[in-house]
Write an enzyme that holds these catalytic residues in place. Sequence first.
Site, PDB file in Angstrom:
ATOM      1  N   SER A  61      28.053  59.558  55.235  1.00 40.29           N
ATOM      2  CA  SER A  61      27.113  60.618  54.886  1.00 40.29           C
ATOM      3  C   SER A  61      27.714  61.762  54.073  1.00 40.29           C
ATOM      4  CB  SER A  61      26.458  61.159  56.153  1.00 40.29           C
ATOM      5  OG  SER A  61      27.464  61.536  57.051  1.00 40.29           O
TER       6      SER A  61
ATOM      7  N   ARG B 264       6.945  26.113  41.206  1.00 41.43           N
ATOM      8  CA  ARG B 264       7.316  27.127  40.233  1.00 41.43           C
ATOM      9  C   ARG B 264       6.111  27.432  39.362  1.00 41.43           C
ATOM     10  NH1 ARG B 264      11.087  30.850  41.105  1.00 41.43           N
ATOM     11  NH2 ARG B 264      11.475  31.914  39.166  1.00 41.43           N
TER      12      ARG B 264
ATOM     13  N   GLY C 164      23.736  42.231  38.303  1.00 45.16           N
ATOM     14  CA  GLY C 164      23.705  41.114  37.362  1.00 45.16           C
ATOM     15  C   GLY C 164      24.082  41.478  35.948  1.00 45.16           C
TER      16      GLY C 164
ATOM     17  N   TRP D 216      28.190  46.482  41.015  1.00 40.76           N
ATOM     18  CA  TRP D 216      28.951  45.598  40.121  1.00 40.76           C
ATOM     19  C   TRP D 216      29.805  44.646  40.948  1.00 40.76           C
ATOM     20  CZ3 TRP D 216      34.082  44.374  39.721  1.00 40.76           C
ATOM     21  CH2 TRP D 216      34.402  43.476  38.671  1.00 40.76           C
ATOM     22  N   TRP D 217      29.672  43.375  40.658  1.00 38.86           N
ATOM     23  CA  TRP D 217      30.535  42.367  41.283  1.00 38.86           C
ATOM     24  C   TRP D 217      30.344  41.047  40.571  1.00 38.86           C
ATOM     25  CZ3 TRP D 217      28.458  38.621  45.090  1.00 38.86           C
ATOM     26  CH2 TRP D 217      27.071  38.726  45.248  1.00 38.86           C
TER      27      TRP D 217
END
Length: 651
Positions: free
Chosen positions: A29, A197, A391, A417-418
Amino acid sequence: MSKKASFVEIDENTEIKPSKAFSKYARVSSMAQYKRMHAESIEKPHLFWAREAKELKWQKKWDKVLNWEAPYAEWFKGGKLNVCENAVDRHVEEGRGNKAAIIWEGEPGDKRILTYQQLQREVCRMANVLTNQGVKPKDCVLIYMPMVPEATIAMLACARIGAVHSIVFGGFSSESIKDRLEDSKAVAVITADGSWRRGSVVPLKDNMDEALKGNKDVKSVIVLKRCENDVKMKKGRDFWWHKQTAKVPAKHTPKGFSAEHPLFILYTSGSTGKPKGILHTSGGYMVGTYTTCKYIFDMQEDDVYWCTADVGWITGHSYITYGPLLNGVTQIMYEGGPNYPDWGRFWSIIEEYGVTIFYTAPTAIRAFIKAGDEFVDKYDLSSLRLLGTVGEPINPAAWAWYYNKIGGGRCPIVDTWWQTETGAIMISPLPGCTPIKPGTATLPFFGVDAAILDEEGNECKPDQPGRLVIRKPWPSMLRTIYGDKKRYKDTYWSDYDGMYTAGDGAKKDKKGNVYIIGRLDDVLNVSGHRLGTAEIESALVAHPAVAEAAVIGKPHEIKGESIVCFVTLKGDYKETDELKTELRNHIGKVIGAIAKPDAIHFAPAGLPKTRSGKIMRRLLKELVNTGKVTGNVTTLEDSKVIDALEKSLKG
Ligand code: ATP
Ligand code: MG
């Protein structure tokens, strides 16, 4: 907490601090608390990660938190655990048996709720089925499924018996399955008759049959009945899911596997080339996904969490199957397309189930903006308290829309971000403390020592673009590229001694906020100036006419590289030369004359994207430079897009 929507004026310099109402209950926090914890996680990783790992169940405690001989890491060495037991059984034991684990909605509108106890019974059954089929620890099982709870059940059942799953996204063709079957030497397959789909059936089993032609490794194929479309069942090899599971007990004792036991192989999206089979293992991955969900999504007991990814991507692995279930949260799973029957589907789901945490991708956000606000305005989104994105770099204009229109000007956005390789989120705000700003993933997560280096390995100054590296190992890191140690070393560990190179270009501002400016392969060099694709694309998307943009470099005798843009317009705008001139001037105004493009092409049929929605700039580059595309397109979403661009470039 106040649920009132408010509108916040946002540009790329806007900084928004977490509200007191949010911080009060958040896991972290204050910035002081973040800094203290981050410092400890870097200086004393064994203390930090041991404390986190202890919140999970270990059948045998580890002897050593980290054994590191670059580029090979062993986390929680000597420990024994079962990832599935942690994600499922632990919650039943702790009194969450009747809590909803998965609230599922099918594309045609059918609904299902699985409690943790029901999930446990289903997973046990599938674990027994796989064992009866002769699947052993370390055997690879290929999963090719729609977004139904059975996809998660299949993954967890593999983890439970120590088999290694390898998921192939349900939108991929036989060709992609074939490559991955060969690469992983899978001995069993789990699939379905078909998948919905946008109102029609994708024939999964037929695709699988095609891919299995000539294959000698696969001994059994388990088929879920989903769409009731006709399929051929090969005697002795193919078995119905419902028939097999009906024959076995709903009980199964989870055995402990060593912390470095392989958990899964997953192929990267293929934005930059041929996909790489990334191998993740058990203990570190479990701790990494558990911890990131806990702190970054601030998961609390009563949250309703929804990640819109497909289980075929790393986001679906870490933030649908493993992370949320390890945290015992209730989550939404949705089978179909975001525009079925119309662009309001996501918002209707949020309203109906009272979703509190929502995680999606910039490509989806841009599509919603293009579709128009009227689809959002019909629904009550006041249950939301936290938003996430992953992404691609998120354009500030899209960030502002997400913040105001979806978040009601009230919900923090975690821009995470990864990579498939990192297993878990690496750079992201913590929603209760980090000031957020459009376009930046802000600060490194605990245990992540992120730096931006120039070519000589010196740390870049604030605002100077360079290469994003991670200087220390982290628990959920990849262990290798499956079957290719050399490629693992060469791709990730050879640029700087003992450091992981992500392959992304980035810069930090004075406060240390990290901005991803594009893939290293894509960063432009115009007359000696390094320009990121993300920056120019964001300037374009900020123009009211532009829905989406992709920027690439074209070799230029004098400037080194010239800038070429591809642009998709919003509904009402016309493709005119005046608009091209206006867009050129607009970029000049926003970034500077140096960034004015040499060419702008309209792309009415859309931009080439991976199936996970990332723009494939390498294909545009090839198209501009050679007039056609010959590179690896196995992960391309829609090949018609390339044909349309080819034609318009010629014309
Ligand atoms: P390949 O490695 O085969 O080219 P890929 O890199 O697209 O495919 P993923 O592992 O799914 O495969 O994607 C990771 C990449 O996505 C990152 O390296 C980065 O370029 C981009 N990315 C992910 N999250 C963000 C984010 N929050 N901001 C900016 N870029 C992001
Ligand atoms: Mg990559």
